[in-house]
Design a protein around this motif. Sequence first.
Motif, PDB file in Angstrom:
ATOM      1  N   LEU A 177     -30.025  76.269   8.143  1.00  0.00           N
ATOM      2  CA  LEU A 177     -29.306  75.337   9.008  1.00  0.00           C
ATOM      3  C   LEU A 177     -29.932  75.259  10.397  1.00  0.00           C
ATOM      4  O   LEU A 177     -29.255  75.047  11.391  1.00  0.00           O
ATOM      5  N   ALA A 178     -31.247  75.464  10.446  1.00  0.00           N
ATOM      6  CA  ALA A 178     -31.926  75.535  11.737  1.00  0.00           C
ATOM      7  C   ALA A 178     -31.760  74.279  12.560  1.00  0.00           C
ATOM      8  O   ALA A 178     -31.725  74.323  13.797  1.00  0.00           O
ATOM      9  N   ASN A 179     -31.631  73.138  11.886  1.00  0.00           N
ATOM     10  CA  ASN A 179     -31.503  71.872  12.607  1.00  0.00           C
ATOM     11  C   ASN A 179     -30.052  71.459  12.826  1.00  0.00           C
ATOM     12  O   ASN A 179     -29.795  70.360  13.325  1.00  0.00           O
ATOM     13  N   ASN A 180     -29.136  72.307  12.393  1.00  0.00           N
ATOM     14  CA  ASN A 180     -27.714  71.958  12.488  1.00  0.00           C
ATOM     15  C   ASN A 180     -26.901  73.026  13.204  1.00  0.00           C
ATOM     16  O   ASN A 180     -25.709  73.170  12.958  1.00  0.00           O
ATOM     17  N   LEU A 181     -27.538  73.792  14.099  1.00  0.00           N
ATOM     18  CA  LEU A 181     -26.835  74.898  14.736  1.00  0.00           C
ATOM     19  C   LEU A 181     -25.709  74.416  15.646  1.00  0.00           C
ATOM     20  O   LEU A 181     -24.689  75.101  15.795  1.00  0.00           O
ATOM     21  N   ASP A 182     -25.873  73.242  16.226  1.00  0.00           N
ATOM     22  CA  ASP A 182     -24.780  72.707  17.039  1.00  0.00           C
ATOM     23  C   ASP A 182     -23.563  72.441  16.178  1.00  0.00           C
ATOM     24  O   ASP A 182     -22.418  72.679  16.594  1.00  0.00           O
ATOM     25  N   SER A 183     -23.793  71.952  14.952  1.00  0.00           N
ATOM     26  CA  SER A 183     -22.682  71.705  14.032  1.00  0.00           C
ATOM     27  C   SER A 183     -22.058  73.014  13.575  1.00  0.00           C
ATOM     28  O   SER A 183     -20.831  73.114  13.416  1.00  0.00           O
ATOM     29  N   VAL A 184     -22.901  74.020  13.378  1.00  0.00           N
ATOM     30  CA  VAL A 184     -22.366  75.343  13.015  1.00  0.00           C
ATOM     31  C   VAL A 184     -21.451  75.851  14.122  1.00  0.00           C
ATOM     32  O   VAL A 184     -20.348  76.337  13.866  1.00  0.00           O
ATOM     33  N   ASN A 185     -21.906  75.714  15.345  1.00  0.00           N
ATOM     34  CA  ASN A 185     -21.087  76.174  16.471  1.00  0.00           C
ATOM     35  C   ASN A 185     -19.778  75.395  16.568  1.00  0.00           C
ATOM     36  O   ASN A 185     -18.735  75.950  16.931  1.00  0.00           O
ATOM     37  N   TYR A 186     -19.834  74.105  16.228  1.00  0.00           N
ATOM     38  CA  TYR A 186     -18.617  73.290  16.248  1.00  0.00           C
ATOM     39  C   TYR A 186     -17.564  73.865  15.301  1.00  0.00           C
ATOM     40  O   TYR A 186     -16.367  73.849  15.593  1.00  0.00           O
ATOM     41  N   VAL A 187     -18.018  74.432  14.175  1.00  0.00           N
ATOM     42  CA  VAL A 187     -17.098  74.986  13.185  1.00  0.00           C
ATOM     43  C   VAL A 187     -16.616  76.382  13.583  1.00  0.00           C
ATOM     44  O   VAL A 187     -15.429  76.698  13.459  1.00  0.00           O
ATOM     45  N   VAL A 188     -17.529  77.227  14.054  1.00  0.00           N
ATOM     46  CA  VAL A 188     -17.191  78.656  14.189  1.00  0.00           C
ATOM     47  C   VAL A 188     -16.686  79.048  15.565  1.00  0.00           C
ATOM     48  O   VAL A 188     -16.151  80.158  15.737  1.00  0.00           O
ATOM     49  N   LYS A 189     -16.829  78.173  16.560  1.00  0.00           N
ATOM     50  CA  LYS A 189     -16.544  78.622  17.929  1.00  0.00           C
ATOM     51  C   LYS A 189     -15.060  78.920  18.166  1.00  0.00           C
ATOM     52  O   LYS A 189     -14.719  79.593  19.134  1.00  0.00           O
ATOM     53  N   ASN A 190     -14.165  78.408  17.302  1.00  0.00           N
ATOM     54  CA  ASN A 190     -12.731  78.649  17.519  1.00  0.00           C
ATOM     55  C   ASN A 190     -12.184  79.816  16.699  1.00  0.00           C
ATOM     56  O   ASN A 190     -10.992  80.094  16.753  1.00  0.00           O
ATOM     57  N   ILE A 191     -13.029  80.493  15.939  1.00  0.00           N
ATOM     58  CA  ILE A 191     -12.559  81.627  15.137  1.00  0.00           C
ATOM     59  C   ILE A 191     -12.204  82.777  16.077  1.00  0.00           C
ATOM     60  O   ILE A 191     -13.034  83.246  16.854  1.00  0.00           O
ATOM     61  N   SER A 192     -10.965  83.231  15.997  1.00  0.00           N
ATOM     62  CA  SER A 192     -10.508  84.296  16.892  1.00  0.00           C
ATOM     63  C   SER A 192     -10.372  85.638  16.197  1.00  0.00           C
ATOM     64  O   SER A 192     -10.450  86.682  16.840  1.00  0.00           O
ATOM     65  N   ALA A 193     -10.159  85.660  14.857  1.00  0.00           N
ATOM     66  CA  ALA A 193      -9.958  86.931  14.170  1.00  0.00           C
ATOM     67  C   ALA A 193     -10.258  86.783  12.693  1.00  0.00           C
ATOM     68  O   ALA A 193     -10.025  85.735  12.094  1.00  0.00           O
ATOM     69  N   VAL A 194     -10.780  87.864  12.125  1.00  0.00           N
ATOM     70  CA  VAL A 194     -10.907  87.994  10.672  1.00  0.00           C
ATOM     71  C   VAL A 194      -9.990  89.134  10.270  1.00  0.00           C
ATOM     72  O   VAL A 194     -10.179  90.276  10.715  1.00  0.00           O
ATOM     73  N   ILE A 195      -8.971  88.823   9.450  1.00  0.00           N
ATOM     74  CA  ILE A 195      -7.910  89.784   9.185  1.00  0.00           C
ATOM     75  C   ILE A 195      -7.800  90.050   7.690  1.00  0.00           C
ATOM     76  O   ILE A 195      -8.419  89.386   6.858  1.00  0.00           O
ATOM     77  N   THR A 224     -33.539  80.748  19.532  1.00  0.00           N
ATOM     78  CA  THR A 224     -33.317  79.854  20.684  1.00  0.00           C
ATOM     79  C   THR A 224     -31.855  79.482  20.831  1.00  0.00           C
ATOM     80  O   THR A 224     -31.199  79.891  21.799  1.00  0.00           O
ATOM     81  N   THR A 225     -31.323  78.703  19.892  1.00  0.00           N
ATOM     82  CA  THR A 225     -29.943  78.260  20.007  1.00  0.00           C
ATOM     83  C   THR A 225     -28.989  79.427  19.808  1.00  0.00           C
ATOM     84  O   THR A 225     -29.104  80.197  18.851  1.00  0.00           O
ATOM     85  N   VAL A 226     -28.032  79.568  20.710  1.00  0.00           N
ATOM     86  CA  VAL A 226     -27.080  80.680  20.677  1.00  0.00           C
ATOM     87  C   VAL A 226     -25.929  80.347  19.730  1.00  0.00           C
ATOM     88  O   VAL A 226     -25.298  79.286  19.844  1.00  0.00           O
ATOM     89  N   LEU A 227     -25.682  81.231  18.774  1.00  0.00           N
ATOM     90  CA  LEU A 227     -24.537  81.060  17.883  1.00  0.00           C
ATOM     91  C   LEU A 227     -23.263  81.398  18.656  1.00  0.00           C
ATOM     92  O   LEU A 227     -23.145  82.470  19.239  1.00  0.00           O
ATOM     93  N   ASP A 228     -22.301  80.476  18.637  1.00  0.00           N
ATOM     94  CA  ASP A 228     -21.120  80.590  19.490  1.00  0.00           C
ATOM     95  C   ASP A 228     -19.939  81.199  18.727  1.00  0.00           C
ATOM     96  O   ASP A 228     -19.192  80.520  18.048  1.00  0.00           O
ATOM     97  N   LEU A 229     -19.776  82.499  18.873  1.00  0.00           N
ATOM     98  CA  LEU A 229     -18.584  83.190  18.371  1.00  0.00           C
ATOM     99  C   LEU A 229     -17.814  83.773  19.553  1.00  0.00           C
ATOM    100  O   LEU A 229     -17.263  84.875  19.497  1.00  0.00           O
ATOM    101  N   SER A 230     -17.797  83.009  20.637  1.00  0.00           N
ATOM    102  CA  SER A 230     -17.242  83.525  21.893  1.00  0.00           C
ATOM    103  C   SER A 230     -15.734  83.730  21.844  1.00  0.00           C
ATOM    104  O   SER A 230     -15.179  84.414  22.716  1.00  0.00           O
ATOM    105  N   HIS A 231     -15.040  83.141  20.832  1.00  0.00           N
ATOM    106  CA  HIS A 231     -13.600  83.330  20.747  1.00  0.00           C
ATOM    107  C   HIS A 231     -13.206  84.447  19.783  1.00  0.00           C
ATOM    108  O   HIS A 231     -12.021  84.764  19.655  1.00  0.00           O
TER     109      HIS A 231
END
Length: 777
Positions: free
Chosen positions: A254-272, A290-297
Amino acid sequence: MKTRDFINISKTTKIMKTGGTMNFLKRAGAILMLVAVFASSCNKYADDFKQINTKLDALAAQVAGVTQLTTDNAALKAQITALQTAVAALPTTASVTALQTSLAGVTTTINTINTNLNNLATSFATTGATKADVTAVITSLTTQLATLQAQLTADNGAQTTALTAAISSLQTSINTLQTGLDSLTGTAATQASVAALQTQLAAAQVSLNTLLANSNMYNGDVTITSGPELTFWAKKIAQLGMINGNLTINTTLLANNLDSVNYVVKNISAVIGTQGAVKNSVTVTSTSTTTVLDLSHLVSVAGDYTVTGVVINDSNLSSVGGNVLLNYDGSYTYPNLTTVTGNLTLTAVAKTSTKSGTTSISLPNVVVNGSVFDGVNVAGVLSYPVATSIALSGGVTSLTAAKATSIVLGSTAYPSGLTVQAPTAAAVVNLSAATSAAGAVSVTTGNGGSVLFANLASAAGGVTVNTGTSGTVDFTALATAAGGVNLTGPATVTFPALGSGAVTSDATTVSMAMHNAAIAPVLSKVTTLTMGAIANPFTLANYPTLVTANITGKTITTNPMPSGAMGSLAATSANTALTTVSAAGTLEVLSLSDCSALTSLTTAGVINTFNLNNCDALVGATLAHTHYVGGTGSVVSVTGNLKLASLTTSTDMMASLTVTGNAALASANFASYVTKTVSGNPTITINTNKLAFTYTNAQAATVTTPYVETVITSAALSSLKAYVALYSAPVLSLNLDYIGTTATTLSSKMSADTSHTPAFAAPATGITTKAELALVQ
């Protein structure tokens, strides 16, 4: 648990108000409604309400008074307890923790309600409450619960607003209940309980709002490794607040779709949650640099957390219920991570032509229940060749960091010891979190490094520090060091609390609160030494390089003095570099002998015995010390000091005073002596100095003239007359040395004074009796 499964309340439930005594049970009903709101927020909410309605319908038909209401409330308590147990099985995230806290408060509230109902039952017995009154309240409560149940189908958007309004209404009802209780007598305990309930309710409102704000959850595993999977999960983004399953992300395809990956995963707050006995985990893999994977939440992970090869923002991660494995280029920065239930592996990535390597590590707050690894060595043995800064809270027994300029380790104890190698010049190693070290601690830095042990109180295993050719070390709290302290490099070291433990140091400036044989300092290069309490006896002869000695001492006010409490200090001919001495505190003895370079001497505090002998460079001394009150008397001995020109004593209660052989001593004042000693007579010896006098011979009586007494003039001896007069038999040997600039002894004048009557007792030695001293003016 999906969003639509949460409680939605779109209207504010209102509680009937019929006046009089019934307000109290109506408010109790309102409280029970709040409990139902809490319960319905957790699990199987619709079923729970059906059970509650069934029970309350039966209760309304069978009610026999307040006792039956109390029994039914206890059943409701059991339901809440079951819910609380279920929630306890969930991982500790901020939202779930808030819910657990709320349910614990609900359980406490129900206990309070039971107590309140019992108290109210007694009160109602005296105010005429009837069975019909109680039945009306139960009917009202049942209606309210039915309304809540109907609202379960409301949309999610109205949920938060409606629930907040309902709680606000309940708060108003509780306030009304409190007012009603205030009007009754004998209900102080109940009033206090309701007041406590109000506080709990306000806290619950905050917790519920937090829960609702994070209520989106997906049940099942989430895998994002390909384009179709990414498309699928993008459509379910609203459900990805929490994941009750495993989360797997691999961006290799998914090297060319990392922005889309971040759109999906950036709101994940917990794995329970768990699957069988295995806790759900997170696995992240990527070749992107280069592109930072966004799991900031992402805040909490139930099981393992593995990140490989990816540039990631997961700095808000706070809790991991399994192992943590990090293996990617750059820095490991997790300022909020506080809990790792398993092992923590921070892989040491090597520097290459395409990689920077592990450049820094920042996990300052994490508590690791397992062990810490670097991916190569054994547990606790870590090596990071290119990291410039490292902050770890614990789990380290050995750390090698060739380029680190800053190392902070947060362990409070080192039972197995610690070795730190940080050879970079001016590196700072901060171990201030440690309070004890049962094992040996060894720290090496480059030239000019700093090592901080600010809170280390006990070092049973010993401490070795090497800061190169210069540096600093902080031992502010170190009190005992059974294994000793060995320091190389620090120019200045301070031990403000050390009471035991051998010290070896090449520092030039050393300060110690205690100086005794138990510490037995070996200070090969010390030039300035500050000493606190001095043990008895102690010598400075071990410090041939010492230039300045500052004895701050300890203050003792006990009378009589405890045996051995007053220390003793000596400087000898071995102290060839010693130029300055200052002494204070409480000393039994201060003895300075043959200190050929001594040029400055000041005293204060208590020094009961003061010896200044053969210090040929000393011209003047400032003496301000006093004596020990309650002892046998003070001792002063000043002898053989070639250049000492003046002397003014400061002690009282004389046991003995000796001033002899000071070839330049032309001025002396002994007026400090005014108080008689407890017992005995003093011994005073003064001779072979440069003290001047004048002498007028006695004139014998003739037929026409009376006898004229001898007259001796001496400021030095005159200052002793009044004090000597206090004693019956003082031991005196007082001789003076010059008349003007001519070397002439008092003894020679007395021997030639043949007209004196009666004859002098021992004229060849000067004044030896009280009567002879009385001749002095």
